[in-house]
Write a protein that holds these residues in place. Structure first.
Motif, PDB file in Angstrom:
ATOM      1  N   GLY A   5       0.807  -1.214   0.000  1.00 50.61           N
ATOM      2  CA  GLY A   5       0.000   0.000   0.000  1.00 50.61           C
ATOM      3  C   GLY A   5       0.840   1.264   0.000  1.00 50.61           C
ATOM      4  N   LEU A   6       1.938   1.260   0.738  1.00 47.79           N
ATOM      5  CA  LEU A   6       2.815   2.431   0.752  1.00 47.79           C
ATOM      6  C   LEU A   6       3.442   2.654  -0.619  1.00 47.79           C
ATOM      7  N   LEU A   7       3.866   1.572  -1.263  1.00 44.96           N
ATOM      8  CA  LEU A   7       4.413   1.693  -2.618  1.00 44.96           C
ATOM      9  C   LEU A   7       3.341   2.177  -3.589  1.00 44.96           C
ATOM     10  N   THR A   8       2.132   1.655  -3.431  1.00 44.19           N
ATOM     11  CA  THR A   8       1.024   2.074  -4.289  1.00 44.19           C
ATOM     12  C   THR A   8       0.754   3.561  -4.143  1.00 44.19           C
ATOM     13  N   VAL A  33      -8.193  13.744  -5.220  1.00 44.11           N
ATOM     14  CA  VAL A  33      -8.108  13.932  -3.769  1.00 44.11           C
ATOM     15  C   VAL A  33      -8.814  12.791  -3.048  1.00 44.11           C
ATOM     16  N   VAL A  34      -9.980  12.392  -3.550  1.00 41.43           N
ATOM     17  CA  VAL A  34     -10.721  11.279  -2.949  1.00 41.43           C
ATOM     18  C   VAL A  34      -9.914   9.989  -3.045  1.00 41.43           C
ATOM     19  N   THR A  35      -9.257   9.772  -4.185  1.00 45.77           N
ATOM     20  CA  THR A  35      -8.439   8.574  -4.366  1.00 45.77           C
ATOM     21  C   THR A  35      -7.338   8.488  -3.320  1.00 45.77           C
ATOM     22  N   VAL A  36      -6.594   9.564  -3.187  1.00 43.89           N
ATOM     23  CA  VAL A  36      -5.472   9.582  -2.239  1.00 43.89           C
ATOM     24  C   VAL A  36      -5.983   9.438  -0.808  1.00 43.89           C
ATOM     25  N   ALA A  37      -7.064  10.148  -0.469  1.00 49.22           N
ATOM     26  CA  ALA A  37      -7.607  10.075   0.885  1.00 49.22           C
ATOM     27  C   ALA A  37      -8.105   8.675   1.203  1.00 49.22           C
ATOM     28  N   ALA A  38      -8.781   8.027   0.236  1.00 49.80           N
ATOM     29  CA  ALA A  38      -9.295   6.672   0.456  1.00 49.80           C
ATOM     30  C   ALA A  38      -8.154   5.677   0.639  1.00 49.80           C
ATOM     31  N   LEU A  79      -5.056   2.254   4.444  1.00 52.14           N
ATOM     32  CA  LEU A  79      -3.838   1.840   5.146  1.00 52.14           C
ATOM     33  C   LEU A  79      -4.016   1.975   6.655  1.00 52.14           C
ATOM     34  N   VAL A  80      -4.641   3.062   7.089  1.00 55.36           N
ATOM     35  CA  VAL A  80      -4.869   3.271   8.523  1.00 55.36           C
ATOM     36  C   VAL A  80      -5.799   2.184   9.067  1.00 55.36           C
ATOM     37  N   TRP A 133     -13.441  -2.310   6.818  1.00 50.57           N
ATOM     38  CA  TRP A 133     -13.289  -0.921   6.413  1.00 50.57           C
ATOM     39  C   TRP A 133     -12.122  -0.759   5.444  1.00 50.57           C
ATOM     40  N   SER A 134     -11.049  -1.462   5.692  1.00 50.29           N
ATOM     41  CA  SER A 134      -9.890  -1.358   4.814  1.00 50.29           C
ATOM     42  C   SER A 134     -10.216  -1.835   3.403  1.00 50.29           C
ATOM     43  N   PHE A 135     -10.967  -2.936   3.305  1.00 51.55           N
ATOM     44  CA  PHE A 135     -11.347  -3.432   1.981  1.00 51.55           C
ATOM     45  C   PHE A 135     -12.287  -2.445   1.290  1.00 51.55           C
ATOM     46  N   ALA A 136     -13.260  -1.918   2.020  1.00 53.85           N
ATOM     47  CA  ALA A 136     -14.187  -0.943   1.428  1.00 53.85           C
ATOM     48  C   ALA A 136     -13.434   0.289   0.938  1.00 53.85           C
TER      49      ALA A 136
END
Length: 334
Positions: free
Chosen positions: A200-203, A228-233, A238-239, A248-251
């Motif tokens: 996820g960090l690499l992505t 912005v929505v993409t980056v925030a999601a 990751l969180v 929640w992570s999958f959603a």
């Protein structure tokens, strides 16, 4: 809204659905080599998508068929100009389906190992090539006044498209790792979360570079919001993954895919395939569409059929919603 605009939105919706569902599907296939430590864990991963992988591919067939019927000029130019990469994707999907079915038909270790290798490569290659293909669609290719692609196949492997391929490859792998954490129990579940964090960090780095490039090159206000929505999601996914909230992570990883693909279609509209030779030679929703009568018939069919397909597929996921682990894997019967 005119019907050709409606069908542009519907086709975008079908591609979003395909990448959302087949994304974690490809990711699981890739993770059979990166995450699983033995054959039992590989079987666990494959079984998480066993009941649904073929249903996920229906979205690709529907997107392709809808493009053929609603925008025949787009379909003709796309499938002739991108013939080789699309053929490679098709062959991979065929081999991948055979590998799922034939892997356990014989007990020999070499037989099963070869099919598992096939699952890995036929998941990785399409995951990369879909990003390359859509990168070129958004960037534009050499289309002449007759709406024919006149470039060379190697021109499709430009830096922007290759970066797009890396984004889809890592994003689908991340999506698959989150899905694996959601669907498994035991040690593999914890390792799936760790893998999701690293990938996820690499992505995030690759996606920020690719989407930023897209926004600078051809974006507007709407695409900026989608970016912005993409980056925030993705950050939120990751969180949630680190907090052990797999659902929640999958959603949120799915929302990342939805927002990213939405951004690409927003930057594309009203074109469906821009020409880098002359903007007037670009394929648009107007000059590439079918007749109004054809679009009306297709619209009525979509109104009836699409909700039924979505309900059936949703029911399938509900039936097979439980987690599995190595303790649930029975000895194969040959």
């Amino acid at each position: 809204m005119e019907l050709h605009n409606v069908w542009f939105v519907l086709i975008a919706f079908l591609w979003i659905g395909y990448f959302f569902l087949e994304g974690f599907d490809f990711g699981i296939g890739i993770l059979t080599r990166l995450l699983a430590r033995d054959r039992a864990e590989k079987r666990v991963l494959i079984n998480t998508i066993g009941p649904v992988w073929d249903g996920n591919e229906v979205w690709l067939l529907t997107a392709g068929a809808s493009t053929f019927a609603a925008f025949p000029e787009w379909y003709a130019t796309l499938f002739s100009g991108f013939y080789l990469p699309l053929l490679v994707i098709l062959v991979c999907l065929i081999i991948r389906g055979v590998a799922f079915e034939y892997r356990v038909k014989r007990p020999e270790e070499r037989w099963q190992r070869n099919w598992e290798t096939a699952i890995f490569w036929t998941s990785l290659i399409p995951a990369f090539l879909w990003g390359v293909a859509f990168g070129n669609i958004v960037r534009g290719v050499k289309i002449d006044s007759e709406f024919e692609y006149v470039g060379h196949v190697w021109e499709l492997l430009n830096p922007y498209a290759l970066l797009g391929g890396l984004v889809t490859l890592t994003l689908f792998t991340f999506h698959g790792a989150v899905f694996a954490a959601l669907k498994t129990v035991g040690d593999i579940r914890g390792r799936a979360r760790q893998t999701a964090l690293r990938v996820g960090l690499l992505t995030a780095v690759l996606a920020l570079a690719f989407l930023g490039w897209t926004q600078i090159d051809s974006g507007d206000g709407a695409s900026l919001v989608a970016m912005v929505v993409t980056v925030a999601a993705l950050v939120a996914a990751l969180v949630a993954n680190q907090a052990g909230r797999e659902g929640w992570s999958f959603a949120l990883s799915g929302a990342t895919i939805v927002a990213a693909v939405t951004m690409l279609f927003l930057t594309l509209f009203p074109n469906v395939m821009p020409s880098t030779l002359n903007a007037e030679w670009s394929l648009t929703v107007t000059n590439a569409s079918s007749s109004d009568y054809t679009l009306k018939i297709m619209t009525w069919l979509a109104v009836i059929a699409l909700p039924l397909v979505m309900l059936y597929q949703g029911w399938t996921y509900w039936v097979f919603r439980k987690r599995i682990g190595t303790q649930h894997i029975a000895d194969p019967v040959h």
